[in-house]
Design a protein around this motif. Sequence first.
Motif, PDB file in Angstrom:
ATOM      1  N   PHE A   1       1.902  15.921   0.286  1.00 56.61           N
ATOM      2  CA  PHE A   1       0.612  15.787  -0.389  1.00 56.61           C
ATOM      3  C   PHE A   1       0.702  16.421  -1.762  1.00 56.61           C
ATOM      4  O   PHE A   1       1.510  17.343  -1.982  1.00 56.61           O
ATOM      5  CB  PHE A   1      -0.493  16.492   0.410  1.00 56.61           C
ATOM      6  CG  PHE A   1      -0.740  15.900   1.772  1.00 56.61           C
ATOM      7  CD1 PHE A   1      -1.504  14.756   1.918  1.00 56.61           C
ATOM      8  CD2 PHE A   1      -0.212  16.482   2.903  1.00 56.61           C
ATOM      9  CE1 PHE A   1      -1.737  14.207   3.174  1.00 56.61           C
ATOM     10  CE2 PHE A   1      -0.425  15.943   4.158  1.00 56.61           C
ATOM     11  CZ  PHE A   1      -1.194  14.802   4.288  1.00 56.61           C
ATOM     12  N   PRO A   2      -0.123  15.986  -2.704  1.00 50.88           N
ATOM     13  CA  PRO A   2      -0.152  16.653  -4.006  1.00 50.88           C
ATOM     14  C   PRO A   2      -0.665  18.088  -3.879  1.00 50.88           C
ATOM     15  O   PRO A   2      -1.587  18.348  -3.107  1.00 50.88           O
ATOM     16  CB  PRO A   2      -1.103  15.783  -4.837  1.00 50.88           C
ATOM     17  CG  PRO A   2      -1.909  15.018  -3.838  1.00 50.88           C
ATOM     18  CD  PRO A   2      -1.050  14.829  -2.639  1.00 50.88           C
TER      19      PRO A   2
ATOM     20  N   GLY B   1       8.199  19.833  -6.985  1.00 48.01           N
ATOM     21  CA  GLY B   1       7.506  19.063  -8.002  1.00 48.01           C
ATOM     22  C   GLY B   1       6.007  19.161  -7.791  1.00 48.01           C
ATOM     23  O   GLY B   1       5.477  20.248  -7.523  1.00 48.01           O
ATOM     24  N   PRO B   2       5.296  18.037  -7.847  1.00 49.63           N
ATOM     25  CA  PRO B   2       3.840  18.089  -7.708  1.00 49.63           C
ATOM     26  C   PRO B   2       3.355  18.040  -6.270  1.00 49.63           C
ATOM     27  O   PRO B   2       2.154  17.944  -6.034  1.00 49.63           O
ATOM     28  CB  PRO B   2       3.392  16.827  -8.458  1.00 49.63           C
ATOM     29  CG  PRO B   2       4.503  15.858  -8.222  1.00 49.63           C
ATOM     30  CD  PRO B   2       5.770  16.680  -8.209  1.00 49.63           C
ATOM     31  N   ILE B   3       4.269  18.101  -5.279  1.00 48.15           N
ATOM     32  CA  ILE B   3       3.862  17.950  -3.890  1.00 48.15           C
ATOM     33  C   ILE B   3       4.149  19.200  -3.065  1.00 48.15           C
ATOM     34  O   ILE B   3       4.889  20.086  -3.465  1.00 48.15           O
ATOM     35  CB  ILE B   3       4.550  16.738  -3.221  1.00 48.15           C
ATOM     36  CG1 ILE B   3       6.045  17.031  -3.028  1.00 48.15           C
ATOM     37  CG2 ILE B   3       4.338  15.477  -4.021  1.00 48.15           C
ATOM     38  CD1 ILE B   3       6.762  16.006  -2.185  1.00 48.15           C
TER      39      ILE B   3
ATOM     40  N   PHE C   1       0.863  -1.184   0.000  1.00 55.08           N
ATOM     41  CA  PHE C   1       0.000   0.000   0.000  1.00 55.08           C
ATOM     42  C   PHE C   1       0.897   1.231   0.000  1.00 55.08           C
ATOM     43  O   PHE C   1       1.797   1.346   0.840  1.00 55.08           O
ATOM     44  CB  PHE C   1      -0.928   0.024   1.216  1.00 55.08           C
ATOM     45  CG  PHE C   1      -2.015  -1.004   1.152  1.00 55.08           C
ATOM     46  CD1 PHE C   1      -3.232  -0.710   0.554  1.00 55.08           C
ATOM     47  CD2 PHE C   1      -1.818  -2.273   1.670  1.00 55.08           C
ATOM     48  CE1 PHE C   1      -4.239  -1.668   0.487  1.00 55.08           C
ATOM     49  CE2 PHE C   1      -2.811  -3.237   1.606  1.00 55.08           C
ATOM     50  CZ  PHE C   1      -4.030  -2.928   1.018  1.00 55.08           C
ATOM     51  N   GLY C   2       0.624   2.149  -0.939  1.00 54.28           N
ATOM     52  CA  GLY C   2       1.455   3.348  -1.060  1.00 54.28           C
ATOM     53  C   GLY C   2       1.027   4.410  -0.081  1.00 54.28           C
ATOM     54  O   GLY C   2      -0.058   4.960  -0.191  1.00 54.28           O
ATOM     55  N   HIS C   3       1.863   4.716   0.922  1.00 51.55           N
ATOM     56  CA  HIS C   3       1.525   5.736   1.925  1.00 51.55           C
ATOM     57  C   HIS C   3       1.417   7.094   1.258  1.00 51.55           C
ATOM     58  O   HIS C   3       2.275   7.503   0.500  1.00 51.55           O
ATOM     59  CB  HIS C   3       2.603   5.788   3.007  1.00 51.55           C
ATOM     60  CG  HIS C   3       2.339   6.809   4.065  1.00 51.55           C
ATOM     61  ND1 HIS C   3       1.237   6.746   4.883  1.00 51.55           N
ATOM     62  CD2 HIS C   3       3.017   7.924   4.418  1.00 51.55           C
ATOM     63  CE1 HIS C   3       1.261   7.772   5.719  1.00 51.55           C
ATOM     64  NE2 HIS C   3       2.331   8.496   5.447  1.00 51.55           N
ATOM     65  N   GLY C   4       0.312   7.803   1.571  1.00 50.94           N
ATOM     66  CA  GLY C   4       0.138   9.151   1.042  1.00 50.94           C
ATOM     67  C   GLY C   4      -0.046   9.186  -0.455  1.00 50.94           C
ATOM     68  O   GLY C   4       0.292  10.169  -1.099  1.00 50.94           O
ATOM     69  N   GLY C   5      -0.564   8.105  -1.036  1.00 47.65           N
ATOM     70  CA  GLY C   5      -0.794   8.101  -2.469  1.00 47.65           C
ATOM     71  C   GLY C   5       0.492   8.021  -3.261  1.00 47.65           C
ATOM     72  O   GLY C   5       0.549   8.385  -4.424  1.00 47.65           O
ATOM     73  N   GLY C   6       1.584   7.542  -2.651  1.00 49.25           N
ATOM     74  CA  GLY C   6       2.827   7.363  -3.370  1.00 49.25           C
ATOM     75  C   GLY C   6       3.811   8.504  -3.208  1.00 49.25           C
ATOM     76  O   GLY C   6       4.912   8.447  -3.731  1.00 49.25           O
ATOM     77  N   TYR C   7       3.455   9.560  -2.485  1.00 52.08           N
ATOM     78  CA  TYR C   7       4.347  10.686  -2.281  1.00 52.08           C
ATOM     79  C   TYR C   7       5.152  10.484  -1.004  1.00 52.08           C
ATOM     80  O   TYR C   7       4.614  10.157   0.039  1.00 52.08           O
ATOM     81  CB  TYR C   7       3.544  11.983  -2.188  1.00 52.08           C
ATOM     82  CG  TYR C   7       2.797  12.307  -3.461  1.00 52.08           C
ATOM     83  CD1 TYR C   7       3.468  12.808  -4.564  1.00 52.08           C
ATOM     84  CD2 TYR C   7       1.431  12.086  -3.563  1.00 52.08           C
ATOM     85  CE1 TYR C   7       2.788  13.095  -5.744  1.00 52.08           C
ATOM     86  CE2 TYR C   7       0.737  12.364  -4.730  1.00 52.08           C
ATOM     87  CZ  TYR C   7       1.429  12.879  -5.814  1.00 52.08           C
ATOM     88  OH  TYR C   7       0.761  13.152  -6.974  1.00 52.08           O
TER      89      TYR C   7
ATOM     90  N   TRP D   1      -4.829  23.156  -3.708  1.00 48.14           N
ATOM     91  CA  TRP D   1      -4.996  24.189  -4.733  1.00 48.14           C
ATOM     92  C   TRP D   1      -5.259  23.482  -6.061  1.00 48.14           C
ATOM     93  O   TRP D   1      -4.356  23.291  -6.884  1.00 48.14           O
ATOM     94  CB  TRP D   1      -3.735  25.044  -4.809  1.00 48.14           C
ATOM     95  CG  TRP D   1      -3.396  25.708  -3.498  1.00 48.14           C
ATOM     96  CD1 TRP D   1      -3.946  26.846  -2.976  1.00 48.14           C
ATOM     97  CD2 TRP D   1      -2.420  25.269  -2.531  1.00 48.14           C
ATOM     98  NE1 TRP D   1      -3.383  27.138  -1.755  1.00 48.14           N
ATOM     99  CE2 TRP D   1      -2.445  26.201  -1.455  1.00 48.14           C
ATOM    100  CE3 TRP D   1      -1.542  24.201  -2.468  1.00 48.14           C
ATOM    101  CZ2 TRP D   1      -1.625  26.068  -0.344  1.00 48.14           C
ATOM    102  CZ3 TRP D   1      -0.723  24.059  -1.358  1.00 48.14           C
ATOM    103  CH2 TRP D   1      -0.759  24.985  -0.310  1.00 48.14           C
ATOM    104  N   PRO D   2      -6.508  23.047  -6.288  1.00 43.15           N
ATOM    105  CA  PRO D   2      -6.815  22.132  -7.392  1.00 43.15           C
ATOM    106  C   PRO D   2      -6.525  22.661  -8.789  1.00 43.15           C
ATOM    107  O   PRO D   2      -6.352  21.876  -9.711  1.00 43.15           O
ATOM    108  CB  PRO D   2      -8.312  21.853  -7.204  1.00 43.15           C
ATOM    109  CG  PRO D   2      -8.817  22.962  -6.348  1.00 43.15           C
ATOM    110  CD  PRO D   2      -7.690  23.362  -5.475  1.00 43.15           C
ATOM    111  N   LYS D   3      -6.460  23.966  -8.966  1.00 51.17           N
ATOM    112  CA  LYS D   3      -6.231  24.508 -10.304  1.00 51.17           C
ATOM    113  C   LYS D   3      -4.745  24.564 -10.671  1.00 51.17           C
ATOM    114  O   LYS D   3      -4.395  24.767 -11.839  1.00 51.17           O
ATOM    115  CB  LYS D   3      -6.822  25.923 -10.408  1.00 51.17           C
ATOM    116  CG  LYS D   3      -8.321  26.007 -10.172  1.00 51.17           C
ATOM    117  CD  LYS D   3      -9.098  25.310 -11.262  1.00 51.17           C
ATOM    118  CE  LYS D   3     -10.600  25.493 -11.062  1.00 51.17           C
ATOM    119  NZ  LYS D   3     -11.386  24.800 -12.109  1.00 51.17           N
TER     120      LYS D   3
END
Length: 430
Positions: A279-280, A263-265, A231-237, A285-287
């Motif tokens: 976190f991503p 990067g993306p986090i 299982f990837g902790h934190g969605g892989g980040y 900030w979804p946009k």
Amino acid sequence: MKLLTKTLFLCLAIWLTNGAPAHQPDAAVAAVPDRCAGIEFDAVTPDEKGTHFFFKGSYLWNGFRGDAQRSNLTFRELDDIHSIGHVDAAFRMHSKDNPDDHDHVYFFQNDKVFSYYAHTLENGYPKSIQEDFPGIPTHLDAAVECPKGECSADSVLFFKGDDVYVYDIATKTVKTKTWPHLPACTSALRWLEHYYCFHGQNFTRFNPVSGEVSAAYPKDARHYFMSCPNFGHGGGYTVPKCSESKIDAITTDDAGKTYIFAGPIYLRLDTQRDGVHAFPITRTWPKVTGGVDAVFSYTDKIYMIKGDQVYIYKESAPYTLIEGYPKTLKEELGIEGHVDAAFVCPSEHTVHILQGQRMRDIDLSATPRVATQDRLLTLHDVDGGHCGAEGIRLFKGPHYYQYENAQTLVDSTVAPEPQKITSAMLGCRD
């Protein structure tokens, strides 16, 4: 006599083999739960130091890693006074106006409430729930604190069945709500200003005022709230090593929240008590997709620069994009070209924009905004910059360069000695 003796031994043998209870394995050992197998928690709460405890039956897990252990090894007095069995609900109090209660951990079991601090039961406890929290029912399902700013006042959300009881800590009044779109919560948690309802082996993030749920939920808790094989902790980040750090931006807003972006986090640094987690960026900030080039904070807003676009968000949760944005760098700041770093010093109205070897100063209080100064720097092509009580720090790879103030930065003819980024500074791994 011999016949009597033989008869007695025969009866004893029959009782031992048939009538006596067969030897049972230790139930406590046999029933040790494995959260990586997928279970439903009875309660989840952090303590005053930010350590998270996950409860199931008479067991708990201390943090995101490790095996289950008996609850009475950590909260011994609770078991001495009242057999713990299981915890119905738990939360960490947020009440800075009342320091006697702030950061205390409350456990609920049947019709009783227990208050702990430093893993020690407070004098006078346990009490009836009605004595401490009038209007709150017994046999709760879950509870979670909600500070002022995230709720209208310092509050506690209590869950039972389909009802949510919003308890105002100061006035001791209760409002009852029904959120049919939220699953029935068996435990709840506030973590890094977000709210989570645990149900089964899953969790759902929700708005603490409206109960609104994102369409992306539920999610499996094993990906985020524990370390489990496969299982990837934190969605892989994951948080990078300090020796491999390369940040894109860092900023501290007016509320004292410090963010770093890579990067993306992103990571929050002011919440290290609750652990440093990546976190991503799109989570908050979804946009803003694909990372950022520079970020700075000014007047309760956070400015995010990506390419030639500027996104401005309100800095308090939920982080709302200001209407009309994004706008171009030219429209918003009166400049063009790639931005390496940007920072505003406390109580100032000037944003310092670093582009290659140039530093351009822009007065944010002026309309229209234009560069007031354009100067060359000895240190160039930096990754990020930050201005705070410690002065100005410019980041380049796994190092940073310290300056007393902006004038020292522009007057410097030789770059200062590079210093290594540490885990205490940026939450990276040593």
